[in-house]
Write a protein that holds these residues in place. Structure first.
Motif, PDB file in Angstrom:
ATOM      1  N   GLU A   1       0.830  -1.206   0.000  1.00 36.87           N
ATOM      2  CA  GLU A   1       0.000   0.000   0.000  1.00 36.87           C
ATOM      3  C   GLU A   1       0.865   1.257   0.000  1.00 36.87           C
ATOM      4  O   GLU A   1       0.611   2.192  -0.768  1.00 36.87           O
ATOM      5  N   ASN A   2       1.892   1.282   0.837  1.00 35.98           N
ATOM      6  CA  ASN A   2       2.785   2.440   0.882  1.00 35.98           C
ATOM      7  C   ASN A   2       3.538   2.621  -0.433  1.00 35.98           C
ATOM      8  O   ASN A   2       3.696   3.747  -0.916  1.00 35.98           O
ATOM      9  N   ALA A   3       3.994   1.522  -1.033  1.00 39.69           N
ATOM     10  CA  ALA A   3       4.728   1.608  -2.297  1.00 39.69           C
ATOM     11  C   ALA A   3       3.845   2.186  -3.400  1.00 39.69           C
ATOM     12  O   ALA A   3       4.281   3.033  -4.182  1.00 39.69           O
ATOM     13  N   ILE A   4       2.595   1.736  -3.464  1.00 38.36           N
ATOM     14  CA  ILE A   4       1.677   2.256  -4.477  1.00 38.36           C
ATOM     15  C   ILE A   4       1.399   3.732  -4.226  1.00 38.36           C
ATOM     16  O   ILE A   4       1.490   4.561  -5.139  1.00 38.36           O
ATOM     17  N   ASN A   5       1.067   4.083  -3.007  1.00 38.94           N
ATOM     18  CA  ASN A   5       0.738   5.474  -2.680  1.00 38.94           C
ATOM     19  C   ASN A   5       1.921   6.420  -2.846  1.00 38.94           C
ATOM     20  O   ASN A   5       1.738   7.593  -3.174  1.00 38.94           O
ATOM     21  N   ASP A   6       3.137   5.923  -2.634  1.00 34.19           N
ATOM     22  CA  ASP A   6       4.325   6.765  -2.749  1.00 34.19           C
ATOM     23  C   ASP A   6       4.880   6.850  -4.167  1.00 34.19           C
ATOM     24  O   ASP A   6       5.632   7.777  -4.481  1.00 34.19           O
ATOM     25  N   SER A   7       4.534   5.903  -5.041  1.00 37.71           N
ATOM     26  CA  SER A   7       5.216   5.805  -6.319  1.00 37.71           C
ATOM     27  C   SER A   7       4.345   5.970  -7.554  1.00 37.71           C
ATOM     28  O   SER A   7       4.865   6.175  -8.641  1.00 37.71           O
ATOM     29  N   ILE A   8       3.034   5.845  -7.426  1.00 43.97           N
ATOM     30  CA  ILE A   8       2.172   5.887  -8.603  1.00 43.97           C
ATOM     31  C   ILE A   8       1.283   7.117  -8.548  1.00 43.97           C
ATOM     32  O   ILE A   8       0.661   7.399  -7.536  1.00 43.97           O
TER      33      ILE A   8
END
Length: 179
Positions: A36-43
């Motif tokens: 969730e953090n990776a998606i919210n931070d990168s996309i």
């Protein structure tokens, strides 16, 4: 995630080896939070997705990441948009990126204003006369056919005009016959 959000819904299963063996994940809550953090931070923009845990009959926990096709394309990962090609995820080229931008604006290349203000449609008028009896290409007919809006021709009009100034353009048509 970017590829699925750009083109079609997708399901990513975490905890399955490339060989197909169910290996599961340790600490599923941490994995879910990390995803969730990776998606919210990168996309960008943020796509709509759901993350859930699935308990496999082998006693392993899988993580299911459902990504839904978005309306606000392009969805980019570190400023690049992606698409799926068979089993690979690859960056889209410049033309694919431009098409995604138009989709995100609920528009298409054909609807964009044309660069040429004066177009002729003698061939189209002839075919309309032969097939449905229309004798004259009027302003109203051009609007009805979707070739003109707000007093301006669009790219579709340029493509089917007699002179077609877009020399590298190509038109693909599909006709369906009802039985």
């Amino acid at each position: 995630v970017s590829a699925f959000a750009n083109y079609h819904d997708g399901l990513i299963v975490i905890g399955v080896a490339d060989s197909g063996e169910i290996i599961g994940v340790d600490k599923p809550e941490e994995v879910r939070l990390s995803i969730e953090n990776a998606i919210n931070d990168s996309i960008e923009p943020k796509p709509f997705f759901e993350i859930e845990e699935l308990y496999h009959d082998q006693g392993k926990t899988l993580i299911l990441l459902r990504v839904y096709k978005g309306d606000y394309t392009p969805y980019t990962y570190h400023h690049k948009a992606y698409k799926r090609m068979d089993t690979a995820t690859v960056p889209v080229d410049r033309y694919g990126h431009e098409e995604l931008i138009l989709q995100g604006r609920n528009s298409s290349f054909e609807e964009l204003p044309a660069g040429s203000p004066d177009l002729n449609f003698q061939f189209l008028t002839k075919k309309l006369k032969q097939t449905i009896g229309i004798h004259q290409m009027t302003e109203d007919l051009l609007v009805t056919l979707g070739l003109k809006a707000s007093g301006r021709y669009n790219n579709a009009a340029m493509l089917i005009s007699d002179e077609n100034p877009m020399k590298n353009a190509e038109i693909n048509l599909i006709a369906y016959k009802q039985d």
